[in-house]
Design a protein around this motif. Structure first.
Motif, short mmCIF file in Angstrom:
data_model
loop_
_atom_site.label_atom_id
_atom_site.label_comp_id
_atom_site.label_asym_id
_atom_site.label_seq_id
_atom_site.Cartn_x
_atom_site.Cartn_y
_atom_site.Cartn_z
N VAL A 55 3.59 -0.64 2.67
CA VAL A 55 2.56 -0.83 1.65
C VAL A 55 1.51 -1.79 2.19
O VAL A 55 1.78 -2.98 2.41
CB VAL A 55 3.16 -1.34 0.33
CG1 VAL A 55 2.05 -1.56 -0.70
CG2 VAL A 55 4.19 -0.35 -0.20
N ARG A 71 -3.48 11.04 -6.08
CA ARG A 71 -3.09 10.75 -4.70
C ARG A 71 -3.93 11.54 -3.71
O ARG A 71 -4.24 12.71 -3.93
CB ARG A 71 -1.61 11.09 -4.47
CG ARG A 71 -0.66 10.37 -5.38
CD ARG A 71 0.79 10.74 -5.13
NE ARG A 71 1.26 10.29 -3.82
CZ ARG A 71 2.54 10.24 -3.46
NH1 ARG A 71 3.48 10.65 -4.32
NH2 ARG A 71 2.89 9.83 -2.28
N THR A 101 -4.63 6.08 -6.76
CA THR A 101 -5.45 5.31 -7.70
C THR A 101 -4.97 5.57 -9.12
O THR A 101 -4.53 6.66 -9.45
CB THR A 101 -6.94 5.70 -7.60
OG1 THR A 101 -7.09 7.09 -7.91
CG2 THR A 101 -7.49 5.42 -6.21
N ARG A 106 9.94 4.77 -3.65
CA ARG A 106 10.38 4.52 -5.02
C ARG A 106 11.69 5.26 -5.32
O ARG A 106 12.57 4.73 -6.00
CB ARG A 106 9.29 4.95 -6.01
CG ARG A 106 9.68 4.85 -7.46
CD ARG A 106 8.58 5.33 -8.38
NE ARG A 106 7.56 4.31 -8.57
CZ ARG A 106 6.57 4.41 -9.45
NH1 ARG A 106 6.46 5.47 -10.23
NH2 ARG A 106 5.69 3.45 -9.58
N TRP A 144 -5.30 0.43 -7.40
CA TRP A 144 -4.99 1.33 -6.29
C TRP A 144 -3.90 0.77 -5.38
O TRP A 144 -3.64 -0.42 -5.36
CB TRP A 144 -6.24 1.68 -5.50
CG TRP A 144 -6.99 0.53 -4.86
CD1 TRP A 144 -7.84 -0.33 -5.48
CD2 TRP A 144 -6.97 0.15 -3.48
NE1 TRP A 144 -8.35 -1.22 -4.57
CE2 TRP A 144 -7.85 -0.95 -3.35
CE3 TRP A 144 -6.32 0.64 -2.35
CZ2 TRP A 144 -8.08 -1.58 -2.12
CZ3 TRP A 144 -6.53 0.02 -1.13
CH2 TRP A 144 -7.41 -1.08 -1.02
N ARG A 145 -3.31 1.73 -4.67
CA ARG A 145 -2.23 1.41 -3.73
C ARG A 145 -2.44 2.21 -2.47
O ARG A 145 -2.74 3.40 -2.52
CB ARG A 145 -0.88 1.79 -4.37
CG ARG A 145 0.36 1.49 -3.54
CD ARG A 145 1.58 1.96 -4.34
NE ARG A 145 2.83 1.46 -3.83
CZ ARG A 145 3.65 2.13 -3.03
NH1 ARG A 145 3.33 3.36 -2.64
NH2 ARG A 145 4.79 1.61 -2.63
N HIS A 149 -1.69 -2.23 0.75
CA HIS A 149 -2.38 -2.90 -0.36
C HIS A 149 -1.81 -2.35 -1.67
O HIS A 149 -1.55 -1.16 -1.79
CB HIS A 149 -3.88 -2.62 -0.32
CG HIS A 149 -4.60 -3.12 -1.53
ND1 HIS A 149 -5.11 -4.40 -1.62
CD2 HIS A 149 -4.89 -2.53 -2.72
CE1 HIS A 149 -5.68 -4.57 -2.80
NE2 HIS A 149 -5.56 -3.46 -3.49
N GLU A 150 -1.65 -3.23 -2.65
CA GLU A 150 -1.20 -2.78 -3.97
C GLU A 150 -1.85 -3.65 -5.04
O GLU A 150 -1.77 -4.88 -4.98
CB GLU A 150 0.32 -2.84 -4.07
CG GLU A 150 0.86 -2.19 -5.32
CD GLU A 150 2.35 -1.90 -5.23
OE1 GLU A 150 2.81 -1.01 -5.98
OE2 GLU A 150 3.04 -2.57 -4.45
N SER A 151 -2.51 -3.00 -6.00
CA SER A 151 -3.13 -3.70 -7.11
C SER A 151 -3.02 -2.82 -8.35
O SER A 151 -2.46 -1.72 -8.29
CB SER A 151 -4.60 -4.01 -6.80
OG SER A 151 -5.35 -2.81 -6.72
N THR A 206 8.21 3.42 3.69
CA THR A 206 6.75 3.31 3.67
C THR A 206 6.37 1.88 3.98
O THR A 206 7.16 0.94 3.81
CB THR A 206 6.19 3.75 2.31
OG1 THR A 206 4.77 3.89 2.41
CG2 THR A 206 6.51 2.74 1.21
N SER A 212 -0.65 3.04 1.36
CA SER A 212 0.55 2.86 2.18
C SER A 212 0.53 3.83 3.36
O SER A 212 -0.21 4.81 3.38
CB SER A 212 1.81 3.08 1.34
OG SER A 212 1.85 4.41 0.84
N PHE A 234 4.65 9.45 -9.32
CA PHE A 234 3.81 8.34 -9.74
C PHE A 234 2.94 8.81 -10.91
O PHE A 234 1.76 9.13 -10.74
CB PHE A 234 2.93 7.84 -8.59
CG PHE A 234 3.68 7.03 -7.56
CD1 PHE A 234 3.75 5.65 -7.67
CD2 PHE A 234 4.32 7.65 -6.50
CE1 PHE A 234 4.44 4.90 -6.72
CE2 PHE A 234 5.01 6.92 -5.55
CZ PHE A 234 5.08 5.53 -5.66
#
Length: 197
Positions: free
Chosen positions: A43, A71, A122, A35, A50-51, A45-47, A41, A53, A66
């Motif tokens: 990634v 984390r 999360t 970011r 939760w994410r 999964h990202e929703s 990184t 990486s 974040f």
């Protein structure tokens, strides 16, 4: 035992076959900038909740912030990693984890070879991150789950005779999956806040 320096070569077709079973290898995900632009990184999964990486740390580069996230960071690579989290020193070896808020000021000091970390975040208002180590002596059964994630840290683990590189992640899935072999892994869970202790 395979460590993070040993990486089985997988074809694009094999990686797609694994992905259909919710098994994601590092090479199946393109790297992208952090970011804050200071590192890279992958990634996985990202929703909204939760994410996940797999991040590469090359040098002393401040982590991205974040806000509103919790984390958990797990060291995947062999060489130790020192983190300064809001002024407090934390030293990680492979498989060790640390939890901290996404607002924390984090400065890593990796070995000269760099470091690779699995990073679960999360949304604090939605989910709680949970982690525990797994020592796999004779395969692993991964039953269907909406919350369970398994990250491979070391060893010689296979799914359907396909070797799984270090850094491979088994995402939550409605499928039952069986891994053969032995090694080290980390079990991560994304627990809804309403169910967390």
């Amino acid at each position: 035992m395979q460590t993070s320096s040993a990486k089985p070569t997988l074809t694009k077709w094999t990686m797609e076959q694994l992905a259909r079973r919710g098994i994601v290898t590092p090479e199946a995900v393109d790297p992208q900038p952090w970011r804050n632009g200071l590192g890279t990184t992958r990634v996985i999964h990202e929703s909204l909740a939760w994410r996940l990486s797999l991040a590469e740390i090359r040098g002393t580069l401040s982590f991205s912030l974040f806000p509103g996230m919790e984390r958990i960071l797990v060291l995947v690579s062999d060489a130790p990693l020192t983190l300064t989290i809001d002024g407090e020193l934390r030293r990680l070896t492979r498989g060790r984890m640390v939890r901290f808020p996404g607002e924390a000021a984090v400065l890593p000091t990796p070995a000269s070879s760099g470091a690779t970390v699995l990073n679960l975040m999360t949304a604090r208002s939605i989910a709680e991150p949970i982690a525990s180590p797994l020592c796999i002596g004779d395969g692993l059964e991964v039953p269907p789950s909406e919350t369970r994630i398994v990250g491979i840290l070391a060893g010689e683990l296979r799914w359907n005779d396909i070797p799984l590189p270090v850094g491979t992640v088994l995402l939550p899935s409605t499928r039952h999956r069986t891994l053969a072999g032995e090694g080290e892994a980390i079990e991560l869970r994304v627990q809804p806040v309403s169910e967390a202790d």
